[in-house]
Design a protein around this motif. Structure first.
Motif, PDB file in Angstrom:
ATOM      1  N   HIS A   1       0.821  -1.198   0.000  1.00 31.30           N
ATOM      2  CA  HIS A   1       0.000   0.000   0.000  1.00 31.30           C
ATOM      3  C   HIS A   1       0.864   1.261   0.000  1.00 31.30           C
ATOM      4  O   HIS A   1       1.932   1.312   0.610  1.00 31.30           O
ATOM      5  N   ARG A   2       0.350   2.288  -0.643  1.00 28.46           N
ATOM      6  CA  ARG A   2       1.041   3.575  -0.764  1.00 28.46           C
ATOM      7  C   ARG A   2       0.228   4.670  -0.102  1.00 28.46           C
ATOM      8  O   ARG A   2      -0.994   4.687  -0.172  1.00 28.46           O
ATOM      9  N   ASP A   3       0.918   5.609   0.562  1.00 28.87           N
ATOM     10  CA  ASP A   3       0.296   6.803   1.131  1.00 28.87           C
ATOM     11  C   ASP A   3       1.146   7.988   0.712  1.00 28.87           C
ATOM     12  O   ASP A   3       2.192   8.269   1.306  1.00 28.87           O
ATOM     13  N   GLY A   4       0.730   8.672  -0.340  1.00 24.51           N
ATOM     14  CA  GLY A   4       1.575   9.721  -0.900  1.00 24.51           C
ATOM     15  C   GLY A   4       2.856   9.106  -1.432  1.00 24.51           C
ATOM     16  O   GLY A   4       2.818   8.135  -2.196  1.00 24.51           O
ATOM     17  N   ALA A   5       3.987   9.643  -1.014  1.00 23.99           N
ATOM     18  CA  ALA A   5       5.268   9.088  -1.450  1.00 23.99           C
ATOM     19  C   ALA A   5       5.761   7.973  -0.531  1.00 23.99           C
ATOM     20  O   ALA A   5       6.816   7.381  -0.786  1.00 23.99           O
ATOM     21  N   PHE A   6       5.012   7.668   0.522  1.00 21.15           N
ATOM     22  CA  PHE A   6       5.386   6.581   1.434  1.00 21.15           C
ATOM     23  C   PHE A   6       4.847   5.261   0.890  1.00 21.15           C
ATOM     24  O   PHE A   6       3.697   5.182   0.440  1.00 21.15           O
ATOM     25  N   PHE A   7       5.674   4.222   0.954  1.00 21.93           N
ATOM     26  CA  PHE A   7       5.268   2.901   0.473  1.00 21.93           C
ATOM     27  C   PHE A   7       5.625   1.871   1.531  1.00 21.93           C
ATOM     28  O   PHE A   7       6.758   1.814   2.004  1.00 21.93           O
ATOM     29  N   GLU A   8       4.635   1.060   1.911  1.00 20.74           N
ATOM     30  CA  GLU A   8       4.835   0.072   2.962  1.00 20.74           C
ATOM     31  C   GLU A   8       5.911  -0.956   2.597  1.00 20.74           C
ATOM     32  O   GLU A   8       6.056  -1.308   1.419  1.00 20.74           O
ATOM     33  N   PRO A   9       6.641  -1.474   3.600  1.00 27.26           N
ATOM     34  CA  PRO A   9       7.503  -2.630   3.350  1.00 27.26           C
ATOM     35  C   PRO A   9       6.658  -3.776   2.797  1.00 27.26           C
ATOM     36  O   PRO A   9       5.591  -4.092   3.338  1.00 27.26           O
ATOM     37  N   THR A  10       7.121  -4.367   1.718  1.00 21.05           N
ATOM     38  CA  THR A  10       6.302  -5.308   0.948  1.00 21.05           C
ATOM     39  C   THR A  10       7.080  -6.574   0.636  1.00 21.05           C
ATOM     40  O   THR A  10       8.264  -6.509   0.299  1.00 21.05           O
ATOM     41  N   VAL A  11       6.393  -7.710   0.751  1.00 22.57           N
ATOM     42  CA  VAL A  11       6.997  -9.001   0.414  1.00 22.57           C
ATOM     43  C   VAL A  11       6.092  -9.720  -0.581  1.00 22.57           C
ATOM     44  O   VAL A  11       4.879  -9.846  -0.355  1.00 22.57           O
ATOM     45  N   LEU A  12       6.695 -10.179  -1.675  1.00 18.77           N
ATOM     46  CA  LEU A  12       5.992 -10.952  -2.697  1.00 18.77           C
ATOM     47  C   LEU A  12       6.586 -12.347  -2.789  1.00 18.77           C
ATOM     48  O   LEU A  12       7.802 -12.526  -2.653  1.00 18.77           O
ATOM     49  N   THR A  13       5.744 -13.328  -3.023  1.00 17.95           N
ATOM     50  CA  THR A  13       6.190 -14.684  -3.326  1.00 17.95           C
ATOM     51  C   THR A  13       5.435 -15.159  -4.573  1.00 17.95           C
ATOM     52  O   THR A  13       4.544 -14.475  -5.075  1.00 17.95           O
ATOM     53  N   GLY A  14       5.808 -16.332  -5.046  1.00 17.52           N
ATOM     54  CA  GLY A  14       5.094 -16.919  -6.175  1.00 17.52           C
ATOM     55  C   GLY A  14       5.351 -16.237  -7.499  1.00 17.52           C
ATOM     56  O   GLY A  14       4.564 -16.400  -8.442  1.00 17.52           O
ATOM     57  N   VAL A  15       6.430 -15.489  -7.612  1.00 16.45           N
ATOM     58  CA  VAL A  15       6.775 -14.845  -8.880  1.00 16.45           C
ATOM     59  C   VAL A  15       7.431 -15.879  -9.793  1.00 16.45           C
ATOM     60  O   VAL A  15       8.387 -16.558  -9.399  1.00 16.45           O
ATOM     61  N   SER A  16       6.930 -15.999 -11.011  1.00 19.01           N
ATOM     62  CA  SER A  16       7.470 -16.957 -11.981  1.00 19.01           C
ATOM     63  C   SER A  16       8.105 -16.219 -13.140  1.00 19.01           C
ATOM     64  O   SER A  16       7.913 -15.010 -13.329  1.00 19.01           O
ATOM     65  N   GLU A  17       8.826 -16.960 -13.948  1.00 17.32           N
ATOM     66  CA  GLU A  17       9.560 -16.358 -15.062  1.00 17.32           C
ATOM     67  C   GLU A  17       8.635 -15.808 -16.138  1.00 17.32           C
ATOM     68  O   GLU A  17       9.079 -15.095 -17.038  1.00 17.32           O
ATOM     69  N   HIS A  18       7.346 -16.103 -16.053  1.00 17.34           N
ATOM     70  CA  HIS A  18       6.391 -15.592 -17.036  1.00 17.34           C
ATOM     71  C   HIS A  18       5.853 -14.211 -16.646  1.00 17.34           C
ATOM     72  O   HIS A  18       5.107 -13.597 -17.406  1.00 17.34           O
ATOM     73  N   MET A  19       6.218 -13.731 -15.459  1.00 21.26           N
ATOM     74  CA  MET A  19       5.713 -12.445 -14.972  1.00 21.26           C
ATOM     75  C   MET A  19       6.736 -11.346 -15.216  1.00 21.26           C
ATOM     76  O   MET A  19       7.942 -11.578 -15.213  1.00 21.26           O
TER      77      MET A  19
END
Length: 457
Positions: free
Chosen positions: A334-352
């Motif tokens: 999530h973003r609030d103005g120029a602030f962006f929350e610490p974010t973790v993604l999983t499940g990223v594949s080579e097709h993305m």
């Protein structure tokens, strides 16, 4: 024209504006730098070193004021800003300490009679094009080795860093550098192209995006100018074994959150073996989420705003697109103005798209792998090749994997371990050349051969 502005990313408020130079003024700046080069190169090395040593001292004396400038300009947390000023001072002092070694003749063993040596001579006026994310450190690692060699510097800083740009120029003037040895340029990209084309300018160094690097390299090549490029990165953080998973996770978060996640050589892709993966993701997400986000002037703040609203919006679009393409959002996003929350993604594949993109902000992507070979395959499956991080308890494995990683730098069981004496740079689309360390002094120098025949009998 006010292309150069200080816009506080925490508030969006414009704090100051600086006029872009006229074309006539740019030509005069080049003329001044060229004239200074003719004199600066003849000054004894020990005197050039003394100027750099005083510049390092002035960084330290003005530490608080210099740090506050870049907190306002690009949102760096105050403690990190103070650390950057210290690092810039250390780099500058390092080249003062190494000045005589850098400029020393190198005798050669020759097959015939007589003697031969390599004498390092400066090239002349150099142009540096610098980014906003490390306003002092990036400049120090380009300017210091080249000034001690006898080159002179024209410096185009990022449009959002005009105040720090002026402060650096003042430091060199106050340190005793002659007018023209270090020149700050408030110029447009079109004017910078004219500077590169000017025959008095002998080389250009760029730290920035792939697009900027490609454009400058094309232009420099057209005019037969030497170019050094330090561009983007999507550094792997490989975890194959550990005796302390908590410490490894702490290192991962420290590396990712450095400079609000806006460091080209920060770990961005976390590649973890299957037996450690679930625990790593759980701990990593928890520590990322616990990082305090807020006012960068607050000494307890870990994560300030991104450098601009545009940067935050771009990162938000990347994360949303990754999720839309099938990635799992573990925390943040999530973003609030120029602030962006610490974010973790999983499940990223080579097709993305996210598989090959650089996330320039507090976003970490975690990959599960079966073994060492799978980890190396993912680590190298990127257009970038700047830095890399490897965590293992097996010293033989560390040496073996480090040899196979396609990157300019490999850090084993450590992060944030850059130091003035260590060369910095990458391969592939991360750029060419090296900064820092003694290798930096070989980028813009004439390695002149002097061959002397034996005296006649």
């Amino acid at each position: 024209m006010n292309e150069y502005s200080v816009v506080n990313p925490s508030t969006g408020q414009t704090l100051a504006q600086y006029d872009t130079l006229t074309d006539v003024a740019v030509v005069e700046k080049i003329k001044t730098a060229d004239a200074a080069y003719r004199a600066w190169r003849t000054i004894p090395v020990v005197e050039r070193a003394a100027v750099l040593r005083r510049a390092a001292e002035l960084h330290r004396e003005r530490r608080d004021d210099l740090a506050a400038i870049i907190v306002r300009e690009m949102g760096k947390p105050m403690e990190a800003a103070l650390g950057e000023v210290d690092f810039a001072a250390d780099i500058t002092e390092f080249y003062a300490d190494q000045a005589e070694l850098i400029n020393a003749d190198q005798p050669l063993d020759i097959l015939g009679e007589g003697s031969a040596l390599i004498r390092r001579a400066p090239l002349g006026v150099l142009l540096g094009i610098m980014p906003w994310n490390f306003p002092y450190y990036q400049v120090a690692r380009f300017a210091a080795p080249n000034l001690v060699l006898g080159n002179t510097i024209l410096l185009k800083h990022a449009p959002q860093c005009p105040e720090s740009a002026a402060a650096i120029e003042q430091i060199y003037l106050d340190a005793g550098a002659p007018e023209g040895a270090y020149v700050n340029l408030y110029v447009t990209n079109e004017q910078a192209a004219d500077v590169i084309a000017d025959p008095r300018v002998q080389g250009v160094s760029v730290t920035g995006s792939e697009r900027a690097g490609s454009a400058v390299a094309e232009l420099a090549g057209r005019h037969l100018k030497k170019v050094a490029l330090e561009l983007g990165g999507s550094d792997p953080f490989i975890v194959l074994s550990t005796e302390d998973l908590d410490a490894t996770v702490t290192a991962a978060v420290d590396g990712r959150m450095d400079n609000n996640g806006q460091s080209c050589n920060a770990p961005k892709r976390f590649i973890v073996v299957d037996e450690l993966y679930d625990a790593f993701v759980e701990k990593f997400a928890a520590v990322m989420q616990s990082c305090k986000m807020g006012d960068p002037f607050d000494p307890d703040t870990v994560l300030g705003p991104l450098s601009s609203l545009t940067a935050a919006e771009r990162l938000e679009e990347q994360v949303n697109r990754a999720v839309a393409q099938g990635a799992t959002l573990v925390v943040g996003g999530h973003r609030d103005g120029a602030f962006f929350e610490p974010t973790v993604l999983t499940g990223v594949s080579e097709h993305m798209d996210a598989y090959r993109e650089e996330f320039f902000g507090p976003v970490g992507v975690v990959y599960r792998v079966a073994d060492e070979d799978s980890a190396i395959r993912i680590a190298n499956d990127t257009p970038f090749g700047l830095g890399s991080y490897l965590f293992t308890t097996d010293s033989d494995q560390a040496d073996r994997v480090a040899d196979r990683i396609e990157a300019g730098m490999v850090f084993v069981n450590c992060v944030l371990a850059d130091s003035p004496e260590l060369p910095f740079g990458g391969v592939k689309r991360s750029g060419t050349g090296r900064e820092m360390g003694l290798l930096a002094a070989d980028e813009f120098v004439n390695k002149k051969l002097i061959r002397v025949a034996p005296k006649p009998v």
